[in-house]
Design a protein around this motif. Structure first.
Motif, PDB file in Angstrom:
ATOM      1  N   LEU A 135       0.851  -1.191   0.000  1.00 30.01           N
ATOM      2  CA  LEU A 135       0.000   0.000   0.000  1.00 30.01           C
ATOM      3  C   LEU A 135       0.882   1.233   0.000  1.00 30.01           C
ATOM      4  N   THR A 136       0.461   2.267  -0.727  1.00 29.92           N
ATOM      5  CA  THR A 136       1.188   3.534  -0.745  1.00 29.92           C
ATOM      6  C   THR A 136       0.180   4.684  -0.675  1.00 29.92           C
ATOM      7  N   ALA A 137       0.684   5.851  -0.351  1.00 30.00           N
ATOM      8  CA  ALA A 137      -0.169   7.042  -0.321  1.00 30.00           C
ATOM      9  C   ALA A 137      -0.618   7.427  -1.718  1.00 30.00           C
ATOM     10  N   ASP A 138       0.203   7.129  -2.720  1.00 26.91           N
ATOM     11  CA  ASP A 138      -0.115   7.467  -4.106  1.00 26.91           C
ATOM     12  C   ASP A 138      -0.621   6.227  -4.835  1.00 26.91           C
ATOM     13  N   GLN A 139      -1.920   6.065  -4.880  1.00 20.81           N
ATOM     14  CA  GLN A 139      -2.506   4.880  -5.497  1.00 20.81           C
ATOM     15  C   GLN A 139      -2.491   4.933  -7.022  1.00 20.81           C
ATOM     16  N   ASP A 140      -2.015   6.034  -7.586  1.00 24.34           N
ATOM     17  CA  ASP A 140      -1.962   6.159  -9.045  1.00 24.34           C
ATOM     18  C   ASP A 140      -0.666   5.634  -9.640  1.00 24.34           C
ATOM     19  N   PRO A 142       2.283   2.399  -9.586  1.00 22.04           N
ATOM     20  CA  PRO A 142       2.644   1.078  -9.071  1.00 22.04           C
ATOM     21  C   PRO A 142       3.784   1.227  -8.053  1.00 22.04           C
ATOM     22  N   PRO A 143       3.792   0.435  -7.004  1.00 21.87           N
ATOM     23  CA  PRO A 143       4.821   0.575  -5.968  1.00 21.87           C
ATOM     24  C   PRO A 143       6.136  -0.116  -6.341  1.00 21.87           C
TER      25      PRO A 143
END
Length: 155
Positions: A135-140, A142-143
């Motif tokens: 999970l990341t703060a920027d869901q737009d 890919p991590p």
């Protein structure tokens, strides 16, 4: 031989069915305590492949915010997940905010060593495999950076 599939199972009856009729189960959104209980229900031979949500972020305040958003969504919008959490001792007070206790139980957050400890806790509790959901703060985006840093945890 059992069919080559697993069930997305949370509750005791579905876990038992998964062990009896398939290769095993893939529980999602579960703490280590669920893994321990699932292994007891399923016995030693069924595959237990659990999902572990993680936030790889050295800023613990920001990491916990991302984790809390994730947990809050499922606790408030997914009745089957709320029922699973209730079986593990969480209550309405835990789910309304969500509580720090619940967030900490569901999401591993912080550095890679902290995340590795959670993966190992699931393995020690009886998981055969732990799937990481980053999970990341920027869901737009890919991590990719996080996947690269966590790749060593898989072998």
């Amino acid at each position: 031989a059992p069919p080559r599939r697993v069930l997305a199972a949370l509750g005791p009856k579905m876990l038992a069915l998964a062990a009896e009729r398939t290769l095993g189960a893939h529980p999602y959104f579960v703490p280590v305590e669920h893994t321990h209980r699932a292994r007891e229900i399923m016995g030693p031979d069924a595959l237990l492949a659990v999902e572990q949500a993680v936030v790889l972020d050295y800023d613990l305040t920001r990491a916990r915010e991302v984790a809390a958003t994730h947990v809050g969504f499922y606790a408030q919008q997914a009745p089957h997940q709320a029922a699973s959490l209730r079986r593990l001792g969480f209550d309405d007070a835990d789910m309304s905010a969500p509580s720090r206790r619940m967030v900490d139980a569901i999401v591993a957050y912080g550095d890679a060593a902290t995340i590795a400890k959670r993966v190992n806790a699931h393995l020690d509790a009886g998981a055969d495999h732990v799937c990481l959901q980053v999970l990341t703060a920027d869901q737009d985006r890919p991590p990719m950076v996080e996947w690269r840093e966590l790749a060593h945890l898989t072998g």
